[in-house]
Design a protein around this motif. Sequence first.
Motif, PDB file in Angstrom:
ATOM      1  N   ILE A 159       0.822  -1.205   0.000  1.00  0.00           N
ATOM      2  CA  ILE A 159       0.000   0.000   0.000  1.00  0.00           C
ATOM      3  C   ILE A 159       0.858   1.257   0.000  1.00  0.00           C
ATOM      4  O   ILE A 159       0.420   2.322  -0.433  1.00  0.00           O
ATOM      5  N   ASP A 160       2.117   1.143   0.480  1.00  0.00           N
ATOM      6  CA  ASP A 160       3.011   2.296   0.446  1.00  0.00           C
ATOM      7  C   ASP A 160       3.277   2.748  -0.984  1.00  0.00           C
ATOM      8  O   ASP A 160       3.325   3.946  -1.269  1.00  0.00           O
ATOM      9  N   LYS A 161       3.420   1.777  -1.912  1.00  0.00           N
ATOM     10  CA  LYS A 161       3.592   2.129  -3.318  1.00  0.00           C
ATOM     11  C   LYS A 161       2.308   2.746  -3.887  1.00  0.00           C
ATOM     12  O   LYS A 161       2.352   3.627  -4.745  1.00  0.00           O
ATOM     13  N   GLY A 162       1.175   2.286  -3.378  1.00  0.00           N
ATOM     14  CA  GLY A 162      -0.088   2.876  -3.798  1.00  0.00           C
ATOM     15  C   GLY A 162      -0.214   4.325  -3.363  1.00  0.00           C
ATOM     16  O   GLY A 162      -0.662   5.184  -4.126  1.00  0.00           O
ATOM     17  N   PHE A 163       0.215   4.609  -2.105  1.00  0.00           N
ATOM     18  CA  PHE A 163       0.203   5.998  -1.627  1.00  0.00           C
ATOM     19  C   PHE A 163       1.112   6.886  -2.487  1.00  0.00           C
ATOM     20  O   PHE A 163       0.758   8.011  -2.836  1.00  0.00           O
ATOM     21  N   ALA A 164       2.302   6.373  -2.828  1.00  0.00           N
ATOM     22  CA  ALA A 164       3.246   7.152  -3.629  1.00  0.00           C
ATOM     23  C   ALA A 164       2.685   7.433  -5.015  1.00  0.00           C
ATOM     24  O   ALA A 164       2.803   8.552  -5.536  1.00  0.00           O
ATOM     25  N   ALA A 165       2.053   6.427  -5.609  1.00  0.00           N
ATOM     26  CA  ALA A 165       1.470   6.626  -6.939  1.00  0.00           C
ATOM     27  C   ALA A 165       0.312   7.612  -6.891  1.00  0.00           C
ATOM     28  O   ALA A 165       0.148   8.446  -7.793  1.00  0.00           O
ATOM     29  N   ALA A 166      -0.510   7.545  -5.841  1.00  0.00           N
ATOM     30  CA  ALA A 166      -1.626   8.478  -5.699  1.00  0.00           C
ATOM     31  C   ALA A 166      -1.124   9.909  -5.553  1.00  0.00           C
ATOM     32  O   ALA A 166      -1.686  10.849  -6.145  1.00  0.00           O
ATOM     33  N   LEU A 167      -0.053  10.099  -4.774  1.00  0.00           N
ATOM     34  CA  LEU A 167       0.500  11.438  -4.596  1.00  0.00           C
ATOM     35  C   LEU A 167       1.044  11.992  -5.911  1.00  0.00           C
ATOM     36  O   LEU A 167       0.855  13.178  -6.221  1.00  0.00           O
ATOM     37  N   ASP A 168       1.694  11.134  -6.703  1.00  0.00           N
ATOM     38  CA  ASP A 168       2.205  11.581  -8.007  1.00  0.00           C
ATOM     39  C   ASP A 168       1.062  12.020  -8.922  1.00  0.00           C
ATOM     40  O   ASP A 168       1.187  13.016  -9.646  1.00  0.00           O
ATOM     41  N   LEU A 169      -0.038  11.302  -8.914  1.00  0.00           N
ATOM     42  CA  LEU A 169      -1.188  11.686  -9.735  1.00  0.00           C
ATOM     43  C   LEU A 169      -1.773  13.015  -9.273  1.00  0.00           C
ATOM     44  O   LEU A 169      -2.105  13.883 -10.089  1.00  0.00           O
ATOM     45  N   LEU A 170      -1.916  13.195  -7.966  1.00  0.00           N
ATOM     46  CA  LEU A 170      -2.533  14.413  -7.431  1.00  0.00           C
ATOM     47  C   LEU A 170      -1.661  15.637  -7.664  1.00  0.00           C
ATOM     48  O   LEU A 170      -2.175  16.763  -7.725  1.00  0.00           O
TER      49      LEU A 170
END
Length: 505
Positions: free
Chosen positions: A128-139
Amino acid sequence: GGGFVAVGGDLSYDMGNYNNSPVEAILPIISRAAEYRGGRNVVIMIDASGSTMATDQTTGESVIGFIDANAMSVVQYIDPGSSVGVVAFGGITAEKEIIPMSSQGIRNDYIQWISEIGPQSGVVPTDIDKGFAAALDLLKTVSGTNMIIVISDGQMPEDFEEVKTKAQELKDENVDALFVQISLTYLTEELKQRSINNRYQELADIFGTSVNLLNPDQRICTGDKPCLEGEEIPDAAPTPAPTPEFTSEFPLIALDTEHFITRFVNITASVTGFNDVTPKLGSDRLVATTGGKPILTTWGFGLGRVASFTTDSGAGETRWASGVYSGENSRLISSMINWAIGDPQPDEGVVIQAEDIWAGTSGKVVIKSDDLPRVVLDGTGQLDLSRTGPDPDTYETTLSLEIEGFHDLSGYGIAVNYPLEYREIGFNERLETVIAANGGRVYDMNEVESLLLLDIKEKAVRTVQQPVSRKEPFLLAALLLFLGEVIIRRLKDRGKERPVIGENP
């Protein structure tokens, strides 16, 4: 069944007297500004780890199935003014970019993408840490209010400190969060609180919220109320707001890339001004500024089509949208006009359908009519028709025309191209060899103005070899020698005494 296109300017829409006028009644917009309530960016984080493969032995339903269903409910029912992106984490992180949910076509595309998400095996980690990082990059690629929706079974990885670090980075960027845990069994409210994973709740605590545990029949969004906190049901009469002063350029974006008008258009233009209007309920926003202001809005009015282009014609004193009328962006204008026109051929009465043909080659013409129609070619000759197929109102004939150009078939235009055999005419590969063997050369377009002219001048001068006689000087010298010898002999003969020849007795 016709079409209507209204183009704006400094004397149109909110800057004219369109508000509450008969013209505005057929337009898909209200000619006054409204406070823009969109701008929320939501990233749905889907847990596709191995643990989500768990299945209810009674119903056969899986956790990942319910996770996907909840993600789809958000995409389906979220406010049209919001933009949605998707991140799936679980061994491989997959992403879907953040775009406005302005049309059902876009929503269907995202729903289809979500339906294909699932774990590859039961040992896929919950990263889920990689998911958080990917979400932040999108935002970081968008502006506005940002939010994540995490949908999971609640199972967290062993290395939980890294997960909390990534979650804190999102919180530091003022990102709101909604945490949803999926249950395979039906639980009471009391059991729900006991079943929430403690580590999952720690992540929610970072954002100052709580985990929502959903039973199999529950969804995040249902459509009968605002999907997320802070959303409102749109009102047909929006709150008026003053039109701001425009002092810079406003980039344009396509909100619905599946519509006929925008499907094959890559919009890169900006406008320096626009008419501040409000889309009516039931209209389709196709193009807007990056700030959310409508530029192209369409809807159906009766049997016809209406498009409101709320910036100017690119000319005149304002020249707001000159960039839209040039280059690739100009296809937006032609597509808008073509959409409004629709099919220019009649769909009732005598309907003629025919393809363009080649000169000297026959082509088929199909006519639909309740009665035997009278079809005339170029206003002179009537065609013989025969009924074909099981449809009693369908007639057919063939045409074979020799004259190239456009011909009229009772109001239907048919183009006759050059003879079909001409299509095979091309450059003979051996021609260049033959030309070179005779001292010529084949030039390409870049050489015409340079080498060709020089070669023409050079080859305009011809060198011819002709035999030249050199015997005249030698003949003249021989003649002079001969004459000299004759003269010398005569002179010698004069100096000698000649004998006297006596008379014969």
